[in-house]
Structure formats: structure tokens, C-alpha cells
Design a protein around this motif. Sequence first.
Motif, PDB file in Angstrom:
ATOM      1  N   ARG A 414       0.838  -1.202   0.000  1.00 30.34           N
ATOM      2  CA  ARG A 414       0.000   0.000   0.000  1.00 30.34           C
ATOM      3  C   ARG A 414       0.871   1.249   0.000  1.00 30.34           C
ATOM      4  NH1 ARG A 414      -5.582  -0.835   1.648  1.00 30.34           N
ATOM      5  NH2 ARG A 414      -6.038  -3.081   1.646  1.00 30.34           N
ATOM      6  N   ASP A 415       0.430   2.303   0.593  1.00 27.84           N
ATOM      7  CA  ASP A 415       1.176   3.560   0.555  1.00 27.84           C
ATOM      8  C   ASP A 415       2.397   3.487   1.472  1.00 27.84           C
ATOM      9  OD1 ASP A 415       0.385   4.982   3.344  1.00 27.84           O
ATOM     10  OD2 ASP A 415      -1.326   3.876   2.536  1.00 27.84           O
ATOM     11  N   PRO A 416       3.377   4.398   1.289  1.00 23.90           N
ATOM     12  CA  PRO A 416       4.631   4.324   2.061  1.00 23.90           C
ATOM     13  C   PRO A 416       4.435   4.363   3.566  1.00 23.90           C
ATOM     14  CG  PRO A 416       4.882   5.799   0.182  1.00 23.90           C
ATOM     15  CD  PRO A 416       3.439   5.441   0.234  1.00 23.90           C
ATOM     16  N   TRP A 417       3.496   5.157   4.056  1.00 18.90           N
ATOM     17  CA  TRP A 417       3.367   5.277   5.508  1.00 18.90           C
ATOM     18  C   TRP A 417       2.693   4.068   6.125  1.00 18.90           C
ATOM     19  CZ3 TRP A 417       6.349   8.292   8.088  1.00 18.90           C
ATOM     20  CH2 TRP A 417       6.908   9.393   7.440  1.00 18.90           C
ATOM     21  N   THR A 418       1.822   3.386   5.373  1.00 22.09           N
ATOM     22  CA  THR A 418       1.291   2.100   5.842  1.00 22.09           C
ATOM     23  C   THR A 418       2.419   1.083   5.915  1.00 22.09           C
ATOM     24  OG1 THR A 418      -0.881   2.565   4.876  1.00 22.09           O
ATOM     25  CG2 THR A 418      -0.351   0.251   5.347  1.00 22.09           C
ATOM     26  N   ARG A 419       3.285   1.124   4.924  1.00 19.18           N
ATOM     27  CA  ARG A 419       4.435   0.217   4.912  1.00 19.18           C
ATOM     28  C   ARG A 419       5.341   0.481   6.111  1.00 19.18           C
ATOM     29  NH1 ARG A 419       8.535  -0.339  -0.287  1.00 19.18           N
ATOM     30  NH2 ARG A 419       9.938  -1.926   0.604  1.00 19.18           N
ATOM     31  N   ILE A 420       5.623   1.753   6.382  1.00 20.90           N
ATOM     32  CA  ILE A 420       6.506   2.084   7.503  1.00 20.90           C
ATOM     33  C   ILE A 420       5.886   1.634   8.818  1.00 20.90           C
ATOM     34  CG2 ILE A 420       7.439   4.040   8.815  1.00 20.90           C
ATOM     35  CD1 ILE A 420       7.788   5.471   6.091  1.00 20.90           C
ATOM     36  N   ARG A 421       4.583   1.892   8.972  1.00 17.10           N
ATOM     37  CA  ARG A 421       3.927   1.502  10.221  1.00 17.10           C
ATOM     38  C   ARG A 421       3.973  -0.014  10.415  1.00 17.10           C
ATOM     39  NH1 ARG A 421      -2.534   1.543  11.459  1.00 17.10           N
ATOM     40  NH2 ARG A 421      -2.421   1.073  13.694  1.00 17.10           N
ATOM     41  N   TRP A 445      13.781   0.370   2.152  1.00 15.90           N
ATOM     42  CA  TRP A 445      12.957   1.505   1.736  1.00 15.90           C
ATOM     43  C   TRP A 445      13.645   2.824   2.037  1.00 15.90           C
ATOM     44  CZ3 TRP A 445      10.681   5.749   4.001  1.00 15.90           C
ATOM     45  CH2 TRP A 445       9.739   6.431   3.220  1.00 15.90           C
ATOM     46  N   CYS A 446      14.228   2.940   3.217  1.00 15.15           N
ATOM     47  CA  CYS A 446      14.894   4.189   3.594  1.00 15.15           C
ATOM     48  C   CYS A 446      16.091   4.496   2.696  1.00 15.15           C
ATOM     49  CB  CYS A 446      15.344   4.136   5.061  1.00 15.15           C
ATOM     50  SG  CYS A 446      13.968   4.247   6.236  1.00 15.15           S
ATOM     51  N   SER A 447      16.825   3.478   2.291  1.00 13.95           N
ATOM     52  CA  SER A 447      18.022   3.699   1.476  1.00 13.95           C
ATOM     53  C   SER A 447      17.711   3.883   0.000  1.00 13.95           C
ATOM     54  CB  SER A 447      18.994   2.532   1.654  1.00 13.95           C
ATOM     55  OG  SER A 447      18.413   1.325   1.169  1.00 13.95           O
ATOM     56  N   ARG A 448      16.581   3.337  -0.458  1.00 13.37           N
ATOM     57  CA  ARG A 448      16.321   3.330  -1.894  1.00 13.37           C
ATOM     58  C   ARG A 448      15.146   4.208  -2.317  1.00 13.37           C
ATOM     59  NH1 ARG A 448      14.909  -2.417  -4.298  1.00 13.37           N
ATOM     60  NH2 ARG A 448      12.926  -1.899  -3.307  1.00 13.37           N
ATOM     61  N   ASP A 449      14.089   4.216  -1.511  1.00 11.32           N
ATOM     62  CA  ASP A 449      12.849   4.856  -1.953  1.00 11.32           C
ATOM     63  C   ASP A 449      12.469   6.103  -1.161  1.00 11.32           C
ATOM     64  OD1 ASP A 449      12.530   2.768  -3.778  1.00 11.32           O
ATOM     65  OD2 ASP A 449      11.466   1.534  -2.320  1.00 11.32           O
ATOM     66  N   ALA A 450      13.093   6.333  -0.026  1.00  8.87           N
ATOM     67  CA  ALA A 450      12.671   7.457   0.814  1.00  8.87           C
ATOM     68  C   ALA A 450      12.810   8.794   0.098  1.00  8.87           C
ATOM     69  CB  ALA A 450      13.483   7.468   2.110  1.00  8.87           C
ATOM     70  N   ALA A 451      13.860   8.940  -0.716  1.00  8.27           N
ATOM     71  CA  ALA A 451      14.091  10.225  -1.383  1.00  8.27           C
ATOM     72  C   ALA A 451      12.999  10.570  -2.376  1.00  8.27           C
ATOM     73  CB  ALA A 451      15.442  10.199  -2.091  1.00  8.27           C
ATOM     74  N   SER A 452      12.292   9.579  -2.887  1.00  3.14           N
ATOM     75  CA  SER A 452      11.249   9.831  -3.882  1.00  3.14           C
ATOM     76  C   SER A 452       9.851   9.666  -3.303  1.00  3.14           C
ATOM     77  CB  SER A 452      11.424   8.888  -5.083  1.00  3.14           C
ATOM     78  OG  SER A 452      11.352   7.535  -4.668  1.00  3.14           O
ATOM     79  N   ALA A 453       9.727   9.594  -1.989  1.00  6.42           N
ATOM     80  CA  ALA A 453       8.425   9.451  -1.340  1.00  6.42           C
ATOM     81  C   ALA A 453       7.888  10.840  -1.015  1.00  6.42           C
ATOM     82  CB  ALA A 453       8.552   8.625  -0.068  1.00  6.42           C
ATOM     83  N   TYR A 454       6.857  11.255  -1.746  1.00  4.51           N
ATOM     84  CA  TYR A 454       6.349  12.615  -1.590  1.00  4.51           C
ATOM     85  C   TYR A 454       5.048  12.691  -0.808  1.00  4.51           C
ATOM     86  CZ  TYR A 454       9.754  13.442  -5.242  1.00  4.51           C
ATOM     87  OH  TYR A 454      10.925  13.496  -5.968  1.00  4.51           O
ATOM     88  N   ALA A 455       4.514  11.552  -0.373  1.00  6.25           N
ATOM     89  CA  ALA A 455       3.263  11.558   0.377  1.00  6.25           C
ATOM     90  C   ALA A 455       3.517  12.011   1.812  1.00  6.25           C
ATOM     91  CB  ALA A 455       2.634  10.175   0.366  1.00  6.25           C
ATOM     92  N   ASN A 456       2.760  13.009   2.266  1.00  8.58           N
ATOM     93  CA  ASN A 456       2.889  13.475   3.647  1.00  8.58           C
ATOM     94  C   ASN A 456       2.402  12.405   4.615  1.00  8.58           C
ATOM     95  OD1 ASN A 456       3.813  15.920   2.720  1.00  8.58           O
ATOM     96  ND2 ASN A 456       1.800  16.896   2.796  1.00  8.58           N
ATOM     97  N   CYS A 457       3.024  12.383   5.774  1.00  6.98           N
ATOM     98  CA  CYS A 457       2.565  11.467   6.809  1.00  6.98           C
ATOM     99  C   CYS A 457       1.213  11.948   7.315  1.00  6.98           C
ATOM    100  CB  CYS A 457       3.564  11.428   7.960  1.00  6.98           C
ATOM    101  SG  CYS A 457       3.092  10.301   9.291  1.00  6.98           S
ATOM    102  N   PRO A 458       0.175  11.095   7.250  1.00  6.80           N
ATOM    103  CA  PRO A 458      -1.151  11.528   7.735  1.00  6.80           C
ATOM    104  C   PRO A 458      -1.075  11.970   9.192  1.00  6.80           C
ATOM    105  CG  PRO A 458      -1.295   9.449   6.524  1.00  6.80           C
ATOM    106  CD  PRO A 458       0.162   9.725   6.728  1.00  6.80           C
ATOM    107  N   ASP A 459      -1.829  13.021   9.506  1.00  9.14           N
ATOM    108  CA  ASP A 459      -1.785  13.566  10.865  1.00  9.14           C
ATOM    109  C   ASP A 459      -2.145  12.526  11.914  1.00  9.14           C
ATOM    110  OD1 ASP A 459      -1.039  16.015   9.866  1.00  9.14           O
ATOM    111  OD2 ASP A 459      -3.101  16.769   9.737  1.00  9.14           O
ATOM    112  N   THR A 490       9.598  16.791   8.857  1.00  3.74           N
ATOM    113  CA  THR A 490       9.411  17.700   7.724  1.00  3.74           C
ATOM    114  C   THR A 490       8.034  17.545   7.091  1.00  3.74           C
ATOM    115  OG1 THR A 490      10.399  16.086   6.220  1.00  3.74           O
ATOM    116  CG2 THR A 490      11.860  17.773   7.168  1.00  3.74           C
ATOM    117  N   GLY A 491       7.308  16.474   7.494  1.00  6.72           N
ATOM    118  CA  GLY A 491       5.948  16.305   6.986  1.00  6.72           C
ATOM    119  C   GLY A 491       5.881  15.716   5.621  1.00  6.72           C
ATOM    120  N   SER A 492       7.018  15.182   5.095  1.00  7.00           N
ATOM    121  CA  SER A 492       7.013  14.617   3.738  1.00  7.00           C
ATOM    122  C   SER A 492       7.048  13.109   3.811  1.00  7.00           C
ATOM    123  CB  SER A 492       8.208  15.122   2.947  1.00  7.00           C
ATOM    124  OG  SER A 492       9.398  14.768   3.601  1.00  7.00           O
TER     125      SER A 492
END
Length: 492
Positions: A414-421, A445-459, A490-492
Motif C-alpha cells: 500500500r502507501d509508504p506510511w502504511t508500509r513504515i507503520r 525503503w529508507c536507502s532506496r525509496d525514501a528520497a522519492s516518497a512525496y506523500a505526507n505522513c497523515p496527521d 518535515t511532513g514529507s
Amino acid sequence: MDSIQRLVHLAERGRRAALDDLAGALCSAVADDQLARQALDVVTAAGPKLWIELDGALRPWLYGYRDPRITMAPVAQRMGNPLAVALAACGRDGREREKAVGHPLMATDVRLLPVLVIRAVDWVPAVQNEALRVLTGALTPPDAAALRAVVPMAVRLAERQRGRAVAELARQALLRADDDTLDAVRRCEDLRGRRFAFEVSLQAGRMDRRQLAAAALRESDIISRARCAQVLAAQAIDGDRPELVEELLESKSARVRVEALTALVRLGRTDYGLRFLDDNASMVRLTAQWAVRREGEDPADFYRQRLVAAGNAGGLLAGLGDCGTAADADLVLPHLEDPRPRVRAEAVRTLRRLGAKAELGGMLEDPAPVVVRQVVATLRALGVGVPVERLWALLGPGHPRHVRHAAHRLLVDRDPWTRIRADLLLADDPDEVLSLRARTDLAMWCSRDAASAYANCPDELRAEVANLLSRVEAAVGADTARVLRWLIRTGS
């Protein structure tokens, strides 16, 4: 001898230090004739790979370096027993190696032939030429014991820069051997040597139909088994004799069954296709379907008619997946409740291959891991979503590992923040297998995809993710934690 046997065992398992110790032990054992004889028997029984590695250990690659463990006893220099001749043939000095190669025992003691083959690819031309000369004499006439010692070594050393000559010498010796000797070499214990003997025999036409059939049915090497079946199938086609390959249809090897079935179909015996439409091997099923189509019939109709009262439902489901359509999904759905895990798994896989979407979320809790793996693959391939609340529940510690792993795989899609959680929830889990997978996924993910993850972390997730990160920071590592904190801040 106990020490030498232990070192041989460790060296066979790839322990380099044991190989060096073994070289030193042999240099010590050579002084006692009885011990030397026993040691040589042990090393010879270990197979060709050990002698190749031992040759390098007896002669360290670093110029000017001498391993204190490897000190040749005077008896080795005098070559007073077979082990002494072998050690002398592996020495540093090219003149000494040439002298050892010409020793009478080299041509008469079968245990020394592997060393002779090694010297036949020696980088010193005089040593190589002498070894090839002696080896030619040792194989004249070709003897079964000598060939079984030489061929496995020659096959391996053929890959070296100077190995072509010794491989050709072994090939010619096999061709000169009588049928009984050649058959004995084809039964040697070494896989690569046995495969080489089979190939030489097949190319020269030195196997009759009875031998070809026996090897195709019972040979343990799948490559040689398939090659014998291929040759026998060609003979059946050329001679219009289908009976030559009919018995091969009972082989346990799918490749052999394919060769036999293909030959029969090419001979016009397409009726054999129906017998193998439900074969568990894909290549056999596809060949059978080709046979049925040559009869002008649709194999999918066969699967549709048989699937309701199936005895071999797994093979029938797989066959329907080969040639059916999405409209056949209703025939598959009842098998999702089959008591046999392999049938349920094949039913799920068939739905995926048919492109038929079905409600499979409930099967994520199937007790069989093989079924759940197919469910996950099907859900991902067909884009069928499972409610995220359901996946969070399945990720909890109250479920089996394979169920939790399935939920984790679907969540990280799913989305990056679901993955991180999901990764953070499992990062310090008591189940080390799941924990390691989660930490690895998060670090990647942090080493490869974090730089291109533009979805803000949901509040609504920001505080939870931050708390989870604080709890598992030691598990995920400082670098991963620093990247995640920056993204949260940073909210990104």
C-alpha cells in the motif's frame, strides 16, 4: 588416521584451514608406509574435488612463502611409497614434479591417476607432456578402474586453460573401451564423470535400446536420463516404432515423459494425449494439450467435464489454468474448500491464471502456508484489495507466522506510511523471522525509496509512527531512525 579422516571430512565441507592442516598431516604420515597407504586410501575415496584443492594447498600461491606445516619428509623426496610419489608430484619444483610423474607407480597404481591428471594440465610444458604420455600408457588398454579414476578429474580440469588435451584423451579412451567397461564408467559414483561417459556413449551410438530405456527410467542424473530418452525417442520416430518409448510414459521424470509423449504424437498416436491431460507436471500437460488439439479437440472441454468428479483435482485445475478462460471460475470455486491443502492452493493459483477475480480475503487465515502464499500472490496479481483493518488484525501476535507474514506483504504494497507503520510494528517482534523481514524491508525503503516518497505522513499516524520509532530505534538502527525522524518532522 582419525585426524586425517576428520580433516578430509572438514575439507570436503569447504574448510580451507582444514585443507592446509590435511596437507601437513599427509606430509607427516608419508614417513610410515602403512600409515601412508591408509591415508592415500582415505584421500582417494573422498573424490576428485579434494585432490584438486589439495594440490593447491601443498603448493601455496604466495611466492616465497612456505607453510611450516608442509615439510616434505625425506621419504617423499625418495618416493618410497605411493603417497610419497603423489606428494612429490604436487611439489614446488617443476623438475621434481616431472620426475614424480615418470615414476613407475604413476602408471600402475590407480590411486595416483587423479594426481597424474592434474599434472596433465601443469603450467610447465615438460611436466604436462610427460603426464599426458604416462596417462596415455595407463589407459592402454582402457581399464574400468582407471577410467573411473581419470574421467571425473578430466571433466573438471577441462575447464582450465590447458585442460582440453586431457579431456580429449579421456574421451578417446572411453571410445576405445569395450561395452562392459563403458557401462561400468557410466555407473561411477561421480555425477560429472558419469554424465561425461553418458554423453560420449550417446554421441558414439554405444548404447542399445535396452540400455537407453533402462537409463531413461532409472538413471539418477536427470540430464543423462533426459538425453537417453531423447535419443530413444529419435530412434522410435526414425524407425516408426512407437513401442520403443511407450514404457517411458511411466517414468517419474517429467522430462522423460515429455520426450516419450512427443515422439508418440509425432508418430500419429495422439490418443495418448488424453491420458496425460491431468499430469502434475506443466510440461507434460502442455504436451498432452498439444496432442488433443492435433485431434481437432479443445483440451479445456476435457477439464470442464472432469473437474466436478475429479480424482486428481490438482492436475485438472492446473490444466484448466493452462487453457481455460475467466468464465471457468465457477468450476474452480468449489475446490477452494477442498480438505487437501495442495488442491486449495492449486485452485487459488488457477483463478489467478484465469484472471478471474474472487473473494479470497477469508483464505488469508488458511492453516496451510502453501495456500496462503498462493492467496497473496493472487491478490497482488489481480489487484483485489483486502480491507486494511482486516490486515492490521491479521498482523497481530495472535495469528500463525505465515498469516502474519501474508498480512505484512499486503500492507507494504500500500502507501509508504502504511508500509513504515507495518515494518515498525514488527521490528522488535518476538518472532525473529518476521522481525528480520520487517527491519530489512524498512532499511531497504529508507536507502532506496525514501528520497522519492512525496506523500505526507497523515496527521492521525504521525504521533503513532513517532512513538513506534522511539520504541524500536535500537532494533532498526541509528541510520534508519534518523531518516524516518526527518521524514516525520518535515511532513514529507
